[in-house]
Scaffold this motif. Structure first.
Motif, PDB file in Angstrom:
ATOM      1  N   ASP A   1       0.829  -1.207   0.000  1.00 52.57           N
ATOM      2  CA  ASP A   1       0.000   0.000   0.000  1.00 52.57           C
ATOM      3  C   ASP A   1       0.862   1.254   0.000  1.00 52.57           C
ATOM      4  OD1 ASP A   1      -2.202  -1.616   0.014  1.00 52.57           O
ATOM      5  OD2 ASP A   1      -2.566  -1.443   2.179  1.00 52.57           O
ATOM      6  N   ALA A   2       1.954   1.214   0.782  1.00 53.15           N
ATOM      7  CA  ALA A   2       2.831   2.386   0.817  1.00 53.15           C
ATOM      8  C   ALA A   2       3.469   2.633  -0.544  1.00 53.15           C
ATOM      9  CB  ALA A   2       3.906   2.197   1.887  1.00 53.15           C
ATOM     10  N   ALA A   3       3.883   1.566  -1.229  1.00 56.72           N
ATOM     11  CA  ALA A   3       4.493   1.705  -2.547  1.00 56.72           C
ATOM     12  C   ALA A   3       3.491   2.252  -3.557  1.00 56.72           C
ATOM     13  CB  ALA A   3       5.049   0.360  -3.007  1.00 56.72           C
ATOM     14  N   LEU A   4       2.252   1.760  -3.534  1.00 57.86           N
ATOM     15  CA  LEU A   4       1.224   2.257  -4.444  1.00 57.86           C
ATOM     16  C   LEU A   4       0.900   3.720  -4.177  1.00 57.86           C
ATOM     17  CD1 LEU A   4      -1.202  -0.823  -4.510  1.00 57.86           C
ATOM     18  CD2 LEU A   4       0.309  -0.042  -6.357  1.00 57.86           C
ATOM     19  N   ASP A   5       0.860   4.080  -2.894  1.00 53.95           N
ATOM     20  CA  ASP A   5       0.569   5.467  -2.544  1.00 53.95           C
ATOM     21  C   ASP A   5       1.681   6.393  -3.029  1.00 53.95           C
ATOM     22  OD1 ASP A   5      -1.077   7.427  -1.119  1.00 53.95           O
ATOM     23  OD2 ASP A   5       0.647   7.573   0.226  1.00 53.95           O
ATOM     24  N   ALA A   6       2.931   5.953  -2.866  1.00 52.82           N
ATOM     25  CA  ALA A   6       4.056   6.761  -3.337  1.00 52.82           C
ATOM     26  C   ALA A   6       4.025   6.917  -4.856  1.00 52.82           C
ATOM     27  CB  ALA A   6       5.375   6.127  -2.882  1.00 52.82           C
ATOM     28  N   PHE A   7       3.696   5.827  -5.546  1.00 54.10           N
ATOM     29  CA  PHE A   7       3.616   5.893  -7.011  1.00 54.10           C
ATOM     30  C   PHE A   7       2.505   6.845  -7.451  1.00 54.10           C
ATOM     31  CE2 PHE A   7       1.683   4.383 -10.975  1.00 54.10           C
ATOM     32  CZ  PHE A   7       2.781   4.460 -11.834  1.00 54.10           C
ATOM     33  N   ALA A   8       1.373   6.786  -6.767  1.00 53.60           N
ATOM     34  CA  ALA A   8       0.254   7.667  -7.128  1.00 53.60           C
ATOM     35  C   ALA A   8       0.615   9.123  -6.908  1.00 53.60           C
ATOM     36  CB  ALA A   8      -0.974   7.299  -6.303  1.00 53.60           C
ATOM     37  N   ARG A   9       1.340   9.416  -5.834  1.00 50.39           N
ATOM     38  CA  ARG A   9       1.741  10.798  -5.576  1.00 50.39           C
ATOM     39  C   ARG A   9       2.704  11.293  -6.649  1.00 50.39           C
ATOM     40  NH1 ARG A   9       2.030   9.157  -0.107  1.00 50.39           N
ATOM     41  NH2 ARG A   9       4.301   8.988  -0.303  1.00 50.39           N
ATOM     42  N   ARG A  10       3.661  10.447  -7.036  1.00 50.77           N
ATOM     43  CA  ARG A  10       4.604  10.847  -8.067  1.00 50.77           C
ATOM     44  C   ARG A  10       3.885  11.109  -9.395  1.00 50.77           C
ATOM     45  NH1 ARG A  10       7.827   6.742  -5.806  1.00 50.77           N
ATOM     46  NH2 ARG A  10       7.260   5.332  -7.525  1.00 50.77           N
TER      47      ARG A  10
END
Length: 262
Positions: free
Chosen positions: A232-241
């Motif tokens: 979830d943290a990785a997906l959230d970081a990708f979405a922010r980028r």
């Protein structure tokens, strides 16, 4: 599992190792008895009867054996694990009391107390080894398996001896198969525990153990939850980028031409 000092471990292991004195004394008593004695046909207690030349020596060995078994069980209690670690000293204590009775009350003296002592020793010894096997199994799988096999042999042959099924090995031979396993098992356990030392050992899951399976399932759930959080943290970081990149592109498209050329 409670703590145990190196000195306590050393003395407890030595007590169990010295239970092998029984075999030395029995051999000496047999040699003094002469050719009239047979290990196949005659029971061990006959060496402690009043007509035996080594009666005092044999009975003293019985009493000493009881003291050694009990001392080792009490001193080594902190290194025994799980519920079996509570049960094993009780059963071994019963075996110790039994062989003590055998030595104090010879077979041709108080026969009833002698018989009670023999039953306590034989059954307490076999079952005590089985309990001890589960108590030490987290420390050593090989030791646990060895003690379990010795305990099963001792318990089975004890039942055969006490019920009179002695045709194959003889009365003396069947009794020895039942009685010998305890000092052998205790001596083997003493050597392994002494070599391992007093350091606490993690109570790792053992195949077939219910507590171990529950602990393993709990660890697996924790591992999956951690993986889910990391995903979830990785997906959230990708979405922010991705959002930041899109915003920058939109700003460039609507900026004045002079700014784009810069």
């Amino acid at each position: 599992m409670g703590a145990v000092t190196p000195n306590r471990l050393r003395w407890g292991a030595l007590a169990w190792l010295l239970t092998l004195q029984f075999f030395v004394v029995e051999t000496v008593a047999e040699l003094r008895h002469g050719s009239a004695y047979s290990r196949i046909d005659d029971v061990i207690s006959a060496l402690g009867a009043s007509d035996s030349p080594a009666a005092m020596l044999m009975n003293a060995s019985f009493v000493l054996q009881g003291a050694l078994i009990l001392a080792g069980a009490l001193l080594l209690r902190p290194v025994l694990m799980r519920t079996a670690g509570e049960v094993a000293p009780v059963l071994l204590g019963g075996a110790a009391a039994g062989v003590l009775l055998v030595g104090v009350f010879p077979i041709d003296g108080n026969g009833a107390l002698h018989a009670i002592g023999a039953v306590l020793y034989l059954l307490g010894g076999g079952l005590g080894l089985i309990a001890l096997a589960y108590a030490v199994r987290p420390r050593s799988e090989a030791l646990g398996t060895t003690l379990a096999l010795l305990g099963l042999v001792g318990t089975a042959t004890s039942v055969f001896f006490l019920t009179g099924v002695v045709g194959y090995l003889g009365e003396g031979g069947t009794e020895r198969a039942a009685a010998y396993v305890l000092p052998i098992g205790l001596a083997v356990a003493a050597v392994v525990l002494w070599r391992q030392g007093p350091e606490p050992v993690t109570d790792a899951p053992v195949p077939g153990d219910g507590v171990g399976r529950r602990e393993e399932r709990a660890r697996e759930r924790q591992r999956r939850a951690q993986q889910a959080r990391e995903r979830d943290a990785a997906l959230d970081a990708f979405a922010r980028r991705h959002t930041d990149t899109t915003a920058d592109d939109d700003e460039d498209l609507w900026s004045p031409p002079g700014r784009n050329r810069d």
